[in-house]
Design an enzyme around this catalytic site. Structure first.
Site, PDB file in Angstrom:
ATOM      1  N   ARG A  12       1.077  -1.111  -0.197  1.00  0.00           N
ATOM      2  CA  ARG A  12       0.125  -0.193   0.192  1.00  0.00           C
ATOM      3  C   ARG A  12       1.231   1.171  -0.330  1.00  0.00           C
ATOM      4  O   ARG A  12       2.190   0.982  -0.230  1.00  0.00           O
ATOM      5  CB  ARG A  12      -1.032  -0.001   1.141  1.00  0.00           C
ATOM      6  CG  ARG A  12      -0.859  -0.307   2.027  1.00  0.00           C
ATOM      7  CD  ARG A  12       0.431   0.318   2.839  1.00  0.00           C
ATOM      8  NE  ARG A  12       0.310   1.225   3.075  1.00  0.00           N
ATOM      9  CZ  ARG A  12       1.119   2.378   3.336  1.00  0.00           C
ATOM     10  NH1 ARG A  12       2.265   2.079   4.568  1.00  0.00           N
ATOM     11  NH2 ARG A  12       0.908   3.614   3.462  1.00  0.00           N
ATOM     12  N   ARG A  20      -7.152  -0.253  -6.828  1.00  0.00           N
ATOM     13  CA  ARG A  20      -7.484   0.711  -5.616  1.00  0.00           C
ATOM     14  C   ARG A  20      -7.853   1.868  -7.055  1.00  0.00           C
ATOM     15  O   ARG A  20      -6.405   2.202  -7.587  1.00  0.00           O
ATOM     16  CB  ARG A  20      -6.135   0.661  -4.832  1.00  0.00           C
ATOM     17  CG  ARG A  20      -6.483  -0.686  -3.928  1.00  0.00           C
ATOM     18  CD  ARG A  20      -5.776  -0.041  -2.758  1.00  0.00           C
ATOM     19  NE  ARG A  20      -5.413   0.877  -1.432  1.00  0.00           N
ATOM     20  CZ  ARG A  20      -5.800   1.139  -0.939  1.00  0.00           C
ATOM     21  NH1 ARG A  20      -3.917   1.139  -0.678  1.00  0.00           N
ATOM     22  NH2 ARG A  20      -6.006   1.725   0.443  1.00  0.00           N
ATOM     23  N   ASP A  71      -2.420  10.611  -1.703  1.00  0.00           N
ATOM     24  CA  ASP A  71      -2.251   9.418  -2.887  1.00  0.00           C
ATOM     25  C   ASP A  71      -2.495   9.964  -4.236  1.00  0.00           C
ATOM     26  O   ASP A  71      -2.483   9.873  -4.981  1.00  0.00           O
ATOM     27  CB  ASP A  71      -3.924   8.985  -2.477  1.00  0.00           C
ATOM     28  CG  ASP A  71      -3.095   7.646  -1.685  1.00  0.00           C
ATOM     29  OD1 ASP A  71      -2.984   7.845  -0.418  1.00  0.00           O
ATOM     30  OD2 ASP A  71      -3.063   6.646  -2.402  1.00  0.00           O
TER      31      ASP A  71
HETATM   32  O1  MRU Z   1      -4.178   2.677   2.362  1.00  0.00           O
HETATM   33  P1  MRU Z   1      -3.112   3.353   2.033  1.00  0.00           P
HETATM   34  O2  MRU Z   1      -1.837   2.482   3.210  1.00  0.00           O
HETATM   35  O3  MRU Z   1      -2.353   2.747   0.958  1.00  0.00           O
HETATM   36  O4  MRU Z   1      -2.669   4.901   2.341  1.00  0.00           O
HETATM   37  C1  MRU Z   1      -1.180   5.415   1.753  1.00  0.00           C
HETATM   38  C2  MRU Z   1      -1.304   6.762   2.178  1.00  0.00           C
HETATM   39  O5  MRU Z   1      -2.772   7.379   2.383  1.00  0.00           O
HETATM   40  C3  MRU Z   1      -0.558   7.364   2.139  1.00  0.00           C
HETATM   41  O6  MRU Z   1       0.276   9.125   3.091  1.00  0.00           O
HETATM   42  C4  MRU Z   1       0.084   7.940   0.675  1.00  0.00           C
HETATM   43  O7  MRU Z   1       0.217   7.244  -0.397  1.00  0.00           O
HETATM   44  C5  MRU Z   1       1.230   8.444   0.407  1.00  0.00           C
HETATM   45  S1  MRU Z   1       2.504   7.535   0.490  1.00  0.00           S
HETATM   46  C6  MRU Z   1       4.168   8.036   0.311  1.00  0.00           C
END
Ligand code: MRU
Length: 356
Positions: free
Chosen positions: A49, A92, A244
């Site tokens: 993730r 996703r 993201d």
């Molecule tokens: O649901 P996740 O764990 O994939 O969410 C990750 C985040 O929100 C991070 O802050 C984002 O992807 C930045 S990672 C460098």
């Protein structure tokens, strides 16, 4: 540039291995992946993730699929590889690095087909694997550049609050928000990290705290709802988070709870920064309102693992991300430098300097 201590994804002879982030820190183990469908499932179930890590994983997913299909007849190779792209793209919705990496992989495939004498499948598979390796190593280099730009914003002895995990585990290595923290710490600044738990998947409690402890960077774990209290007592000097997807106008989608922190930071005049590579900026999305926000299974908030604590019968909702408006963001820390008070003009100018 020092190699990352945490290798989130690694290629082994003929397959991909990724750290299973669902079981950290109790267990540190790699899982094996052999096809695009395998990798898509790993992304959906959050074995891997974090936006840049998801992009790298998807690139390897295509390389794996091309390798798996390389002895099939060309028509089958084409139709099955296209299916691989589709299933990875759907794994996703919010992290734009996923589509960005798949676009890069498709460009390589198209280039292999556009010449007079189209490359045979086994050669295409090799070229796609090289591109996946390039995406991975570029990501690490980019994170070090983000780290160097961001470290300049951190004062000696600063107490830095971060949310979720934007570390080595969320990228190919070093991290974005945690990359800034790592670089500042390595330069001798006596900083400390405040990690909030980040319900419901607990990326802060499980992953960020683990990464910091591995490297002896002082870290304090708090509940998500303690952030306002600590800010009001003057115990937070700045906030750095990852992203993201950043819309063209500078609005930022990041882990649910980021918006709350940005509002609190503004209330207490605490600088709020977002660290992200240019591959997380989506010029095709005008503002945060158009960013697709993933809603995950309600089960994730009803309990953790086999333990369930929520009352049966209550309606549950589990949005995984929220949008922080650009006006609350002090700066975007990118590999090209810091964009203070980000807006569309400044963001587009970053790309005019030549996108990576
Ligand atoms: O649901 P996740 O764990 O994939 O969410 C990750 C985040 O929100 C991070 O802050 C984002 O992807 C930045 S990672 C460098």
């Amino acid at each position: 540039m020092t190699p990352s201590k945490v290798e989130t994804l690694r290629w082994r002879d003929d397959h991909l291995e990724m750290i299973d982030q669902r079981v950290l820190p109790a267990r540190f183990e790699y899982l094996r992946f052999d096809s695009a469908a395998d990798v898509a499932l790993g992304i959906r179930d959050m074995v891997v993730r974090g936006a840049p890590a998801i992009g790298c994983a998807a690139a390897y997913g295509i390389a794996l699929e091309a390798r798996r299909l390389r002895h099939h007849p060309p028509t089958e190779f084409i139709s099955e590889l296209n299916k691989g792209f589709d299933c990875l793209l759907q794994s996703r919705p919010t992290a734009v690095n996923l589509g960005w990496a798949l676009d890069r992989m498709r460009r390589i495939w198209n280039a292999c087909r556009s010449t007079d004498k189209a490359a045979p499948p086994h050669e295409i598979a090799e070229r796609l694997l090289s591109e996946a390796h390039a995406i991975k190593s570029e990501d690490i280099a980019i994170n070090h550049a983000i780290g160097a730009h961001g470290a300049a914003l951190i004062a000696d002895r600063a107490r830095v609050l971060t949310h979720c995990n934007a570390g080595a585990l969320a990228t190919a290595g070093h991290g974005t928000a945690l990359g800034v923290i790592r670089t500042a710490f390595a330069s001798g600044k006596r900083i400390s990290v405040i990690a909030d738990e980040t319900r419901p998947f607990l990326q802060g409690a499980r992953l960020t705290a683990w990464e910091m402890v591995q490297e002896n960077i002082p870290v304090m774990l708090i509940t998500d709802s303690s952030a306002g209290h600590m800010m009001s007592r003057g115990e937070v000097d700045l906030v750095i988070v990852g992203a993201d997807r950043v819309a063209a106008n500078g609005d930022v989608a990041n882990k649910i709870g980021t918006y709350t922190l940005a509002v609190l930071a503004a209330r207490h005049a605490i600088p709020f920064y977002v660290a992200c590579p240019l591959s997380t900026i989506d010029l095709a999305t005008a503002s945060g309102a158009q960013i697709p926000i993933e809603e995950r299974a309600p089960d994730e908030i009803a309990g953790f693992g086999d333990l369930r604590w929520a009352c049966e019968g209550a309606v549950m909702r589990n949005p995984a991300f929220d949008v922080t408006p650009a006006e609350l963001i002090g700066g975007l820390i990118t590999e090209k430098g810091v964009v203070r008070a980000p807006d569309e003009r400044k963001i587009r100018a970053l790309f005019d300097q030549g996108a990576p």
